[in-house]
Every structure is written in structure tokens, then in C-alpha cells.
Design a protein around this motif. Structure first.
Motif, PDB file in Angstrom:
ATOM      1  N   VAL A   1      44.067  52.348  21.432  1.00  0.00           N
ATOM      2  CA  VAL A   1      42.759  52.432  20.778  1.00  0.00           C
ATOM      3  C   VAL A   1      42.673  53.800  20.118  1.00  0.00           C
ATOM      4  CG1 VAL A   1      40.260  52.341  21.036  1.00  0.00           C
ATOM      5  CG2 VAL A   1      41.709  50.899  22.479  1.00  0.00           C
ATOM      6  N   VAL A   2      42.632  53.826  18.803  1.00  0.00           N
ATOM      7  CA  VAL A   2      42.602  55.068  18.038  1.00  0.00           C
ATOM      8  C   VAL A   2      41.145  55.487  17.874  1.00  0.00           C
ATOM      9  CG1 VAL A   2      43.294  56.221  15.908  1.00  0.00           C
ATOM     10  CG2 VAL A   2      44.692  54.359  16.834  1.00  0.00           C
ATOM     11  N   MET A   3      40.782  56.590  18.502  1.00  0.00           N
ATOM     12  CA  MET A   3      39.389  57.025  18.571  1.00  0.00           C
ATOM     13  C   MET A   3      39.220  58.328  17.792  1.00  0.00           C
ATOM     14  SD  MET A   3      36.310  56.421  19.858  1.00  0.00           S
ATOM     15  CE  MET A   3      36.582  55.220  21.163  1.00  0.00           C
ATOM     16  N   GLY A   4      38.544  58.260  16.642  1.00  0.00           N
ATOM     17  CA  GLY A   4      38.322  59.443  15.825  1.00  0.00           C
ATOM     18  C   GLY A   4      37.101  60.227  16.258  1.00  0.00           C
ATOM     19  N   GLU A   5      36.915  60.373  17.539  1.00  0.00           N
ATOM     20  CA  GLU A   5      35.820  61.152  18.121  1.00  0.00           C
ATOM     21  C   GLU A   5      36.423  62.045  19.202  1.00  0.00           C
ATOM     22  OE1 GLU A   5      32.650  60.919  17.208  1.00  0.00           O
ATOM     23  OE2 GLU A   5      32.537  59.034  16.096  1.00  0.00           O
TER      24      GLU A   5
ATOM     25  N   ALA B   1      39.174  46.276  27.309  1.00  0.00           N
ATOM     26  CA  ALA B   1      39.803  46.283  28.632  1.00  0.00           C
ATOM     27  C   ALA B   1      39.783  44.900  29.274  1.00  0.00           C
ATOM     28  CB  ALA B   1      39.092  47.285  29.534  1.00  0.00           C
ATOM     29  N   GLY B   2      38.692  44.164  29.074  1.00  0.00           N
ATOM     30  CA  GLY B   2      38.601  42.835  29.669  1.00  0.00           C
ATOM     31  C   GLY B   2      39.702  41.913  29.177  1.00  0.00           C
ATOM     32  N   VAL B   3      39.946  41.922  27.867  1.00  0.00           N
ATOM     33  CA  VAL B   3      40.995  41.068  27.301  1.00  0.00           C
ATOM     34  C   VAL B   3      42.372  41.569  27.724  1.00  0.00           C
ATOM     35  CG1 VAL B   3      42.055  40.274  25.150  1.00  0.00           C
ATOM     36  CG2 VAL B   3      39.571  40.332  25.371  1.00  0.00           C
TER      37      VAL B   3
ATOM     38  N   MET C   1      45.844  49.869  28.436  1.00  0.00           N
ATOM     39  CA  MET C   1      45.220  50.500  27.274  1.00  0.00           C
ATOM     40  C   MET C   1      45.621  51.973  27.218  1.00  0.00           C
ATOM     41  SD  MET C   1      41.325  49.074  27.585  1.00  0.00           S
ATOM     42  CE  MET C   1      40.718  50.362  26.491  1.00  0.00           C
ATOM     43  N   THR C   2      45.848  52.459  26.018  1.00  0.00           N
ATOM     44  CA  THR C   2      46.097  53.880  25.799  1.00  0.00           C
ATOM     45  C   THR C   2      45.109  54.392  24.766  1.00  0.00           C
ATOM     46  OG1 THR C   2      48.462  53.754  26.312  1.00  0.00           O
ATOM     47  CG2 THR C   2      47.742  55.598  24.957  1.00  0.00           C
ATOM     48  N   LEU C   3      44.354  55.432  25.083  1.00  0.00           N
ATOM     49  CA  LEU C   3      43.473  56.070  24.110  1.00  0.00           C
ATOM     50  C   LEU C   3      44.292  57.034  23.269  1.00  0.00           C
ATOM     51  CD1 LEU C   3      40.142  56.904  25.967  1.00  0.00           C
ATOM     52  CD2 LEU C   3      40.425  55.471  23.953  1.00  0.00           C
ATOM     53  N   VAL C   4      44.204  56.891  21.960  1.00  0.00           N
ATOM     54  CA  VAL C   4      44.924  57.771  21.041  1.00  0.00           C
ATOM     55  C   VAL C   4      43.880  58.582  20.279  1.00  0.00           C
ATOM     56  CG1 VAL C   4      46.666  57.911  19.223  1.00  0.00           C
ATOM     57  CG2 VAL C   4      46.698  55.982  20.823  1.00  0.00           C
TER      58      VAL C   4
ATOM     59  N   ALA D   1      53.398  54.842  22.401  1.00  0.00           N
ATOM     60  CA  ALA D   1      54.199  53.754  22.975  1.00  0.00           C
ATOM     61  C   ALA D   1      53.293  52.557  23.258  1.00  0.00           C
ATOM     62  CB  ALA D   1      54.894  54.226  24.246  1.00  0.00           C
ATOM     63  N   VAL D   2      52.860  51.892  22.201  1.00  0.00           N
ATOM     64  CA  VAL D   2      51.942  50.762  22.306  1.00  0.00           C
ATOM     65  C   VAL D   2      52.457  49.610  21.459  1.00  0.00           C
ATOM     66  CG1 VAL D   2      49.964  52.272  22.740  1.00  0.00           C
ATOM     67  CG2 VAL D   2      50.489  51.575  20.387  1.00  0.00           C
ATOM     68  N   ASP D   3      51.963  48.405  21.759  1.00  0.00           N
ATOM     69  CA  ASP D   3      52.386  47.213  21.023  1.00  0.00           C
ATOM     70  C   ASP D   3      51.511  46.911  19.817  1.00  0.00           C
ATOM     71  OD1 ASP D   3      54.426  46.723  22.894  1.00  0.00           O
ATOM     72  OD2 ASP D   3      53.016  45.747  24.230  1.00  0.00           O
ATOM     73  N   GLY D   4      50.347  47.546  19.738  1.00  0.00           N
ATOM     74  CA  GLY D   4      49.440  47.330  18.621  1.00  0.00           C
ATOM     75  C   GLY D   4      48.295  48.314  18.694  1.00  0.00           C
ATOM     76  N   PHE D   5      47.508  48.360  17.629  1.00  0.00           N
ATOM     77  CA  PHE D   5      46.455  49.365  17.520  1.00  0.00           C
ATOM     78  C   PHE D   5      45.096  48.731  17.232  1.00  0.00           C
ATOM     79  CE2 PHE D   5      50.313  51.665  16.310  1.00  0.00           C
ATOM     80  CZ  PHE D   5      50.186  52.849  17.044  1.00  0.00           C
TER      81      PHE D   5
END
Length: 348
Positions: free
Chosen positions: A73-77, A96-98, A106-109, A125-129
Motif C-alpha cells: 500500500v503506497v501511502m503518500g502521507e 487487510a480483510g481481503v 500487507m506492506t506499507l510503502v 518485495a510485494v506482488d502488487g500495489f
């Protein structure tokens, strides 16, 4: 024995040799223990403890299976925003539920606008964004596309090759703006930031710079349409731009508006967080809601009902879940929904 700080990593082959078994048997001990006898497994684990073997390298295992089973999850904050802002928390809970349903982590980026933002994306190192709402010119969007991994943008902007999840912000702003401006003569907007430099400003609609955040831009356009529907020229609408979605900052800018030469008699805020700060400022100024100042919010968060806020209801949790499903290749057909909730903070 424990390997020293400068020693080479103990290998599985060394463990197998010490235990007197094949490398495959040693590997099965960790990856498919049901295929190894209790006696062989005990020898392998004893040899591993003796040599200080910590187990298979998880990054190597991910390479073999071609997946990390993790979404980024790419978080611009600032990083704390994901845990402090009620709606960001709701969004993350949906993701997170899904992820939990499908055995993913989940990885916060976090990205800050610094030069290393692109590297953070390429090294993740993630499978999607899943990209939290950002600006049209954010370089992380190109970086995400370049990874060729599944990706979705929440809120905006729309990017070729990436799905977009979000409500019709322009239509929702026009609807809630109509509720805010009813009977108003001096309307004002408390806005999200316009661009990644996040400058606070108070200006008029006609002098407002172009917003690089599509969510901010679309909501401002909806408010403009609502003002003109009510016979109010956009050039006469005061817009207070905040650097953050923050109640304390909204309270400060609202206090400044209320002590100006032409204090507003209606304030539309872009979130319930901001609206709660506006309510505090109005009450501190000794004025009533909605008699002296009508107020609207956005999100229908937990704080909205106790404050009697007229607001836009949307489910960030559902939108987060939808984003995760799209990245995992399991999209649903439901569009992001919104509705207008009328309460006592606006005039009839």
C-alpha cells in the motif's frame, strides 16, 4: 554453535551433511514436514540447532514460487496517518480483510516526495500495489507501472494500465455543496491540499491555483457548481486550503475566517475531521450551528452523527477491499457508492 557476525550463512546442505540425510530430506523438514519421518526430522533439527541454521531464506523461497504473498500500500502521507486518520484506518482495514481471506500480508510503502521514492517502489518485495490518492505528477505512479505488477489507484489520478477505485467526487460535492449553500450569502470551503508541497492558504475561488490532487480538484469543481446553482459566483467563495486532513488545522483556519472582515455563514469541509475542527471554531467564536454558520463534512465518519453533521457517506472500508480484490485478480462489479446524509448542521 552460533555463527559469528562475520561468518558465512550456514547452508541447508551443511545441515543435511551433519544430519546424515539428503538435501531434499532436509528441505522437506522445513517445507513439507509430513513427507519426512520423525527420526529424520529430529536429526535435521538437531543439526540445524548445532550449526546455528535459522531456516530457509524467505526471499529465496519467494523467488522459487514467484510470489511474496504480500500487497504493498503506497501511502503518500506521513506513516502515522495510516493509523491515526479514521478513514485511512477504515481503508486499511478493508485491504487487510481481503488479504487475510486469501493468505496475503500487507506492506506499507511510505513515500514523501523525496528522491528515493522511486527506489522504495522498485525495491518493495510485494506482488502488487495499491496507491493511496495522489497527484497527477507523482513519479511513484510511473515507478509502479514500470514494475509490471498488478496495481490500482484509490481516489485518483486515473492512470493508463492501472484500475481506479473511488466515488464520483464532483457529483457528491455538488450535492453536499447545495446543502451547505442553502440560504447562504458568504460561503467558504475548507479544502484538502492542492499539491504535494501542501501549502496552507486562504484565497477566493477565482484566484485558486489548479489542484494537482484529483480528489481535491473534483470536489472543488463540485462546490463551484453548487455555488453557481445557488446564484453565488465562484469568485466570491472563500477557499481555505489546509496542508493536512487534520481537525486542529481546520479549526485554526476556520477561526481566521470567522474573524475576517466578511466572516462566512456557511462552510463546506472536505472531511468530517475538518468539519469537527470547524464546529469547534464556530462554537468558540460564540456562534451557532446552523443559525449563524451552516457546516458540512464528508465521509460520515463516527464523529459526524454526534455533531449533527450533514455529510457525504461513503465506505472507505469497502473501497479498500475492492482495491485489494482487483490487485489479487478477483474484482467485483460493485461501483463505489456515496449518498448525502442530511442532519442538523445545515439549514432547511
Amino acid at each position: 554453535m552460533e555463527p559469528s557476525g562475520g561468518a558465512k550463512r550456514v547452508t541447508l546442505a551443511q545441515v543435511a551433511e551433519r544430519a546424515g540425510v539428503s538435501v531434499m530430506t532436509a528441505s522437506y523438514t522445513y517445507n513439507r514436514p509430513n513427507r519426512v519421518s520423525d527420526q529424520a526430522r529430529s536429526r535435521v533439527l538437531a543439526a540445524a540447532a548445532e550449526l546455528g541454521y535459522a531456516g530457509p531464506d524467505p526471499s529465496a523461497r519467494s523467488l522459487r514460487r514467484g510470489s511474496n504473498r504480500t500487497l504493498g500500500v503506497v501511502m503518500g502521507e506521513h506513516l502515522g496517518y495510516a493509523f491515526e486518520d479514521p478513514e485511512a484506518v477504515s481503508f486499511m482495514a478493508g485491504v487487510a480483510g481481503v488479504c487475510g481471506e486469501h493468505g496475503y500480508g500487507m506492506t506499507l510503502v511510505p513515500v514523501t516526495g523525496a528522491a528515493d521514492d522511486v527506489t522504495r517502489i522498485t525495491d518493495a518485495a510485494v506482488d502488487g500495489f495499491i496507491v493511496w490518492t495522489t497527484t497527477d505528477d507523482d513519479p511513484v505512479l510511473a515507478a509502479v507501472r514500470a514494475t509490471r505488477r498488478p496495481a490500482v489507484v484509490h481516489g485518483g489520478p486515473a492512470v493508463g494500465g492501472m484500475a481506479l477505485v473511488g466515488i464520483d467526487n464532483r457529483a457528491a460535492a455538488r450535492a453536499v455543496g447545495a446543502a451547505a449553500w442553502a440560504g447562504a450569502e458568504r460561503p467558504a470551503v475548507v479544502s484538502f491540499p492542492l499539491s504535494r508541497d501542501r501549502r496552507t492558504m486562504i484565497t477566493k475561488g477565482a484566484a485558486l491555483p489548479e489542484a494537482a490532487f484529483p480528489v481535491t480538484r473534483d470536489r472543488l469543481e463540485g462546490y463551484r457548481q453548487a455555488a453557481e446553482d445557488a446564484g453565488i459566483a465562484w469568485r466570491d467563495v472563500t477557499v481555505a486550503v489546509c496542508a493536512r486532513n487534520d481537525a486542529a488545522e481546520a479549526e485554526r483556519v476556520a477561526a481566521a475566517l470567522l474573524t475576517s472582515a466578511e466572516p462566512p455563514d456557511a462552510i463546506a469541509a472536505m472531511s468530517d475531521q475538518q468539519a469537527s475542527g470547524v464546529v469547534r471554531a464556530v462554537r468558540a467564536a460564540g456562534r451557532s450551528v446552523p443559525g449563524d454558520v451552516a457546516i458540512t463534512g464528508w465521509d460520515d465518519a463516527a464523529a459526524a452523527a454526534p455533531l449533527g453533521l450533514t455529510t457525504v457517506a461513503q465506505s472507505l472500508r469497502d473501497q479498500g477491499a475492492s482495491c485489494a480484490r482487483i490487485v489479487l485478480g478477483r474484482p467485483d462489479s460493485r461501483a463505489a457508492a456515496w449518498s448525502l446524509v442530511h442532519r442538523t448542521s445545515t439549514r432547511p
